[in-house]
Design a protein around this motif. Structure first.
Motif, PDB file in Angstrom:
ATOM      1  N   LYS A 129       0.856  -1.182   0.000  1.00  0.00           N
ATOM      2  CA  LYS A 129       0.000   0.000   0.000  1.00  0.00           C
ATOM      3  C   LYS A 129       0.891   1.231   0.000  1.00  0.00           C
ATOM      4  O   LYS A 129       1.845   1.314   0.797  1.00  0.00           O
ATOM      5  CB  LYS A 129      -0.899   0.006   1.239  1.00  0.00           C
ATOM      6  CG  LYS A 129      -1.810   1.225   1.343  1.00  0.00           C
ATOM      7  CD  LYS A 129      -2.650   1.154   2.619  1.00  0.00           C
ATOM      8  CE  LYS A 129      -3.551   2.375   2.746  1.00  0.00           C
ATOM      9  NZ  LYS A 129      -4.374   2.326   3.992  1.00  0.00           N
ATOM     10  N   GLN A 130       0.608   2.175  -0.920  1.00  0.00           N
ATOM     11  CA  GLN A 130       1.336   3.451  -0.932  1.00  0.00           C
ATOM     12  C   GLN A 130       0.368   4.557  -0.526  1.00  0.00           C
ATOM     13  O   GLN A 130      -0.616   4.814  -1.222  1.00  0.00           O
ATOM     14  CB  GLN A 130       1.927   3.739  -2.310  1.00  0.00           C
ATOM     15  CG  GLN A 130       2.807   4.988  -2.329  1.00  0.00           C
ATOM     16  CD  GLN A 130       3.518   5.206  -3.642  1.00  0.00           C
ATOM     17  OE1 GLN A 130       2.953   5.031  -4.719  1.00  0.00           O
ATOM     18  NE2 GLN A 130       4.793   5.612  -3.575  1.00  0.00           N
ATOM     19  N   ASP A 131       0.669   5.220   0.584  1.00  0.00           N
ATOM     20  CA  ASP A 131      -0.251   6.242   1.083  1.00  0.00           C
ATOM     21  C   ASP A 131      -0.039   7.582   0.386  1.00  0.00           C
ATOM     22  O   ASP A 131       0.769   7.707  -0.540  1.00  0.00           O
ATOM     23  CB  ASP A 131      -0.120   6.363   2.614  1.00  0.00           C
ATOM     24  CG  ASP A 131       1.248   6.834   3.063  1.00  0.00           C
ATOM     25  OD1 ASP A 131       1.610   6.577   4.230  1.00  0.00           O
ATOM     26  OD2 ASP A 131       1.973   7.476   2.267  1.00  0.00           O
ATOM     27  N   SER A 132      -0.773   8.568   0.840  1.00  0.00           N
ATOM     28  CA  SER A 132      -0.745   9.881   0.183  1.00  0.00           C
ATOM     29  C   SER A 132       0.616  10.558   0.288  1.00  0.00           C
ATOM     30  O   SER A 132       0.924  11.455  -0.495  1.00  0.00           O
ATOM     31  CB  SER A 132      -1.823  10.783   0.774  1.00  0.00           C
ATOM     32  OG  SER A 132      -1.614  10.917   2.162  1.00  0.00           O
ATOM     33  N   LYS A 133       1.448  10.146   1.239  1.00  0.00           N
ATOM     34  CA  LYS A 133       2.800  10.696   1.361  1.00  0.00           C
ATOM     35  C   LYS A 133       3.820   9.837   0.634  1.00  0.00           C
ATOM     36  O   LYS A 133       5.022  10.001   0.818  1.00  0.00           O
ATOM     37  CB  LYS A 133       3.181  10.836   2.833  1.00  0.00           C
ATOM     38  CG  LYS A 133       2.330  11.855   3.555  1.00  0.00           C
ATOM     39  CD  LYS A 133       2.750  12.056   4.990  1.00  0.00           C
ATOM     40  CE  LYS A 133       1.870  13.121   5.624  1.00  0.00           C
ATOM     41  NZ  LYS A 133       2.044  13.238   7.063  1.00  0.00           N
ATOM     42  N   GLY A 193     -10.056   6.219   4.791  1.00  0.00           N
ATOM     43  CA  GLY A 193      -8.620   5.988   4.990  1.00  0.00           C
ATOM     44  C   GLY A 193      -8.038   4.887   4.124  1.00  0.00           C
ATOM     45  O   GLY A 193      -6.815   4.712   4.088  1.00  0.00           O
ATOM     46  N   ASP A 194      -8.895   4.158   3.428  1.00  0.00           N
ATOM     47  CA  ASP A 194      -8.388   3.124   2.523  1.00  0.00           C
ATOM     48  C   ASP A 194      -7.921   3.711   1.195  1.00  0.00           C
ATOM     49  O   ASP A 194      -7.306   3.001   0.385  1.00  0.00           O
ATOM     50  CB  ASP A 194      -9.479   2.074   2.255  1.00  0.00           C
ATOM     51  CG  ASP A 194      -9.895   1.347   3.515  1.00  0.00           C
ATOM     52  OD1 ASP A 194     -11.072   0.914   3.589  1.00  0.00           O
ATOM     53  OD2 ASP A 194      -9.065   1.211   4.442  1.00  0.00           O
ATOM     54  N   SER A 195      -8.229   4.968   0.970  1.00  0.00           N
ATOM     55  CA  SER A 195      -7.784   5.624  -0.266  1.00  0.00           C
ATOM     56  C   SER A 195      -6.270   5.603  -0.330  1.00  0.00           C
ATOM     57  O   SER A 195      -5.590   6.078   0.587  1.00  0.00           O
ATOM     58  CB  SER A 195      -8.289   7.067  -0.326  1.00  0.00           C
ATOM     59  OG  SER A 195      -9.696   7.112  -0.395  1.00  0.00           O
ATOM     60  N   ALA A 196      -5.742   5.046  -1.401  1.00  0.00           N
ATOM     61  CA  ALA A 196      -4.297   4.859  -1.548  1.00  0.00           C
ATOM     62  C   ALA A 196      -4.052   4.249  -2.921  1.00  0.00           C
ATOM     63  O   ALA A 196      -4.987   3.963  -3.672  1.00  0.00           O
ATOM     64  CB  ALA A 196      -3.758   3.932  -0.465  1.00  0.00           C
ATOM     65  N   TYR A 225      -2.523   0.827  -4.457  1.00  0.00           N
ATOM     66  CA  TYR A 225      -2.208  -0.540  -4.068  1.00  0.00           C
ATOM     67  C   TYR A 225      -1.391  -1.190  -5.184  1.00  0.00           C
ATOM     68  O   TYR A 225      -1.800  -1.211  -6.348  1.00  0.00           O
ATOM     69  CB  TYR A 225      -3.486  -1.334  -3.805  1.00  0.00           C
ATOM     70  CG  TYR A 225      -4.217  -0.820  -2.575  1.00  0.00           C
ATOM     71  CD1 TYR A 225      -5.099   0.251  -2.681  1.00  0.00           C
ATOM     72  CD2 TYR A 225      -3.994  -1.377  -1.319  1.00  0.00           C
ATOM     73  CE1 TYR A 225      -5.746   0.754  -1.560  1.00  0.00           C
ATOM     74  CE2 TYR A 225      -4.625  -0.878  -0.197  1.00  0.00           C
ATOM     75  CZ  TYR A 225      -5.498   0.190  -0.324  1.00  0.00           C
ATOM     76  OH  TYR A 225      -6.130   0.694   0.796  1.00  0.00           O
TER      77      TYR A 225
END
Lengths: 116, 113
Positions: free
Chosen positions: B36-40, B84-87, B89
């Motif tokens: 998972k790659q988050d917004s940062k 919060g699952d927005s990312a 993948y």
């Protein structure tokens, strides 16, 4: 457990010049491997270069080379003759040998800008 | 020709929905991963399967359930989606021996509204 630290959030280099991106790591694994991945705006993760920790010789791939200092746990990436297409996020990563250690642990990335 | 493929590349959905992301590799690898790659832009392992067996299961909510029907496929099902699952993948695959370089799919950008 493994940790990877990239202390340079952003770097800039002029076209045709050389730039070095820093990476330090920590690991409890006796056998491990180190990687640099590039992520351009297309978001595709592209392998740049890889190094087996048991090899003393620094890996080289065309314009990309690493300076692997095992005792210092340092794995920096040198890009020579920088090109506009090198602009991207660069991630340093480590992984152990097998099983649960086989996951890649990434640093926070360095955004590289290439200017004319 | 594509080595690691993911579908869909973009997924926009409402909170509370259930969605799946599919991954396939044609590299003959025996190990597959979800990251998972988050917004940062931080990338973190979620799961890994070796020969259809789950070997890595990081601290992930049990709303996320991976399934590997065979060595070439690894799917990710997400129940009751949250904001919060927005990312992004990423699926990846590798051989389990030696340096085991991981090759990544193009990523799936999930947006939960």
């Amino acid at each position: 457990a493994q940790t990877v630290t990239q202390s340079q959030p952003e770097m800039s280099v002029q076209e045709a010049e050389t730039v070095t991106l820093s990476c330090t790591y920590d690991t409890s694994e006796s056998d491990y491997y180190l990687f640099w991945y590039k992520q351009p705006p297309s978001r595709q993760m592209i392998l740049v270069i890889r190094q087996e920790a048991y090899k003393q010789q620094n890996a080289t791939e065309n314009r990309f080379s690493v300076n692997f200092q095992k005792a210092a746990k340092s794995f920096s990436l040198k890009i020579s003759d920088s090109q506009l297409g090198d602009a991207a996020m660069y991630f340093c990563a480590s992984r152990g040998d097998t099983g649960t250690a086989s996951k890649l642990t990434f640093g926070t990335g360095t955004r590289l800008q290439v200017t004319l | 020709d594509t080595a690691v493929s993911q579908t869909p590349k973009y997924l926009v959905t409402q909170m509370g929905n259930d969605k799946s992301i599919k991954c396939e590799q044609n590299l003959g690898h025996d190990t597959m991963y979800w990251y998972k790659q988050d917004s940062k832009k931080f990338l973190k392992i979620m799961f890994s399967y070796n020969n259809k067996e789950l070997i890595i299961n990081e601290t992930v909510p049990n709303r996320f359930s991976p399934k590997s029907p065979d060595k070439a496929h690894l799917n990710l099902h997400i129940n009751s989606l949250e904001l919060g699952d927005s990312a992004v993948y990423f699926c990846a695959s590798s051989l389990s021996g030696g340096i085991g370089t991981q090759y990544f799919g193009p990523g799936t950008r999930l947006t939960v509204l």
